[in-house]
Design an enzyme around this catalytic site. Structure first.
Site, PDB file in Angstrom:
ATOM      1  N   THR A  12       0.824  -1.217   0.000  1.00 29.78           N
ATOM      2  CA  THR A  12       0.000   0.000   0.000  1.00 29.78           C
ATOM      3  C   THR A  12       0.855   1.263   0.000  1.00 29.78           C
ATOM      4  OG1 THR A  12      -1.773  -1.175   1.117  1.00 29.78           O
ATOM      5  CG2 THR A  12      -1.797   1.209   1.338  1.00 29.78           C
ATOM      6  N   SER A  54       1.694  -7.346  -0.813  1.00 34.32           N
ATOM      7  CA  SER A  54       2.426  -8.333  -0.016  1.00 34.32           C
ATOM      8  C   SER A  54       1.731  -9.687   0.116  1.00 34.32           C
ATOM      9  CB  SER A  54       2.836  -7.756   1.333  1.00 34.32           C
ATOM     10  OG  SER A  54       1.773  -7.745   2.233  1.00 34.32           O
ATOM     11  N   THR A  87       1.784  -4.422   4.268  1.00 29.58           N
ATOM     12  CA  THR A  87       1.694  -4.759   5.695  1.00 29.58           C
ATOM     13  C   THR A  87       1.177  -6.175   5.957  1.00 29.58           C
ATOM     14  OG1 THR A  87      -0.506  -3.786   5.835  1.00 29.58           O
ATOM     15  CG2 THR A  87       1.349  -2.366   6.402  1.00 29.58           C
ATOM     16  N   ASP A  88       0.475  -6.758   4.974  1.00 28.55           N
ATOM     17  CA  ASP A  88      -0.157  -8.066   5.236  1.00 28.55           C
ATOM     18  C   ASP A  88       0.858  -9.149   5.609  1.00 28.55           C
ATOM     19  OD1 ASP A  88      -2.621  -6.963   4.744  1.00 28.55           O
ATOM     20  OD2 ASP A  88      -2.843  -7.801   2.733  1.00 28.55           O
TER      21      ASP A  88
HETATM   22  N1  ASP Z   1      -2.771  -5.528   1.174  1.00 31.58           N
HETATM   23  C1  ASP Z   1      -1.690  -4.595   1.321  1.00 31.58           C
HETATM   24  C2  ASP Z   1      -0.376  -5.333   1.189  1.00 31.58           C
HETATM   25  O1  ASP Z   1      -0.002  -6.003   2.125  1.00 31.58           O
HETATM   26  C3  ASP Z   1      -1.798  -3.942   2.629  1.00 31.58           C
HETATM   27  C4  ASP Z   1      -0.718  -2.966   2.941  1.00 31.58           C
HETATM   28  O2  ASP Z   1       0.283  -2.829   2.295  1.00 31.58           O
HETATM   29  O3  ASP Z   1      -0.899  -2.298   3.950  1.00 31.58           O
HETATM   30  O4  ASP Z   1       0.283  -5.221   0.191  1.00 31.58           O
END
Ligand code: ASP
Length: 322
Positions: A12, A54, A87-88
């Site tokens: 993200t 991710s 973050t995932d």
């Molecule tokens: N779905 C996103 C990822 O992990 C969430 C994020 O980056 O916060 O790529």
């Protein structure tokens, strides 16, 4: 002046929201303007390693990432590394790198919960904080760090705790090991143990299973019919499983497939306390390996890495007590 390598992997932090509210990767990395604005503070070098969400991350990409960092840092003599990441699965990549690196120079992973064009986007702020930490003397020899929302967490203990809140990264039971203020980076804890594994390939298959009330043993039959090199079981509470799956676990152990036990609880560790059928004490007697507070996804990565070096149950148990 510190020379910091910034390795971008996507997430993200590098995405944009379109007019329909759909958040997606974007061809021009929006973080470059943040990096440019810090040019007088440190010598910052961008490495556009990849641009993936991710959930698309895999252990084999993590290994490639580790090799990329190794090559560039050794050839170009950086003082610190920052990795931007979705973050995932951020905690998994951070922990995987922590298992592989025993370097003194800081390696810091960061990301964002809000995409680059959303109001209150946290990406630029987190990136600036991560660069501050990667440039900081006190961050040396602390293992891989996760910097998010003005806090510094150890890769070993941090986990994503909220699906959307910017304070999502927490270290249950332990808390952050430091904070970032407007003027300073302050560490207030250090990790008791660091460990590092020398591997250059990943050849094993390790499966993570979460138990639940009334879990059907057939799930394990399906997995035992395929080639699996190790299981991580997210057990109830202090390390107990439904009695119906015990015979399947015994079968796996009789085939020399190691089983590592973690708790599905948010905090706490597994112990061989309960002596009833499926209880931790019985599992220990069978040869199940007990962990020391790792969550399931991290125990799975550790077993994947450890199995490259040993399949000996006693050695594995030793490793998982750390
Ligand atoms: N779905 C996103 C990822 O992990 C969430 C994020 O980056 O916060 O790529």
């Amino acid at each position: 002046m510190n020379k910091i390598l910034i390795v971008h992997t996507g997430g993200t932090i590098a995405m944009q929201e379109d007019a329909q509210g759909s958040v997606k990767p974007f061809e021009i990395n929006p973080l470059y303007s943040t990096v440019d604005s810090l040019a007088s503070e440190a010598l910052l070098v961008n490495d556009e390693f990849m641009n993936i969400p991710s959930p698309h991350m895999t252990p084999s990409i993590m290994l490639d990432l580790a090799n990329r960092i190794k090559t560039r840092v050794l050839q170009e003599h950086f003082n610190g590394v920052v990795i931007t990441h979705g973050t995932d699965t951020l905690e998994e990549t951070a922990y995987f790198l922590d298992l592989l690196f025993d370097w003194e120079i800081p390696i810091v992973v960061t990301g964002a919960m809000r995409s680059s064009n959303e109001l209150g986007s946290d990406g630029p702020h987190n990136l600036i904080s991560a660069i501050k930490v990667a440039s900081c003397e006190a961050a040396r020899s602390q293992g891989v760090l996760v910097v998010f929302n003005d806090e510094i967490h150890s890769a070993k203990n941090v986990t994503k705790t909220h699906s959307s809140n910017i304070a999502t990264f927490q270290s249950p039971q332990y808390g952050p090991i430091g904070i970032i203020t407007k003027q300073n980076v302050n560490f207030h804890h250090t990790l008791a143990n660091r460990e590092s594994f020398k591997i250059n390939q990943l050849t094993k298959k390790v499966v993570l299973l979460k138990v639940y009330a009334g879990m059907e043993p057939e799930i394990l039959d399906a997995l035992l019919a395929r080639k699996v090199d190790g299981f991580v079981i997210e057990a109830f509470g202090q390390g107990n499983v439904p009695p119906l799956i015990v015979a399947k676990l015994e079968e796996a152990l009789s085939r020399q497939i190691p089983i590592v036990l973690v708790s599905r609880c948010f905090s706490g560790i597994v112990q061989d306390v309960y002596g009833y059928e499926g209880g931790g004490r019985r599992l220990k007697e069978l040869g199940v390996i007990f962990t020391n507070g790792l969550n399931g996804q991290k125990a799975r990565l550790k077993l994947l890495v450890a199995l490259e070096l040993t399949n000996d149950p006693n050695e594995l148990q030793e490793l998982f007590l750390k």
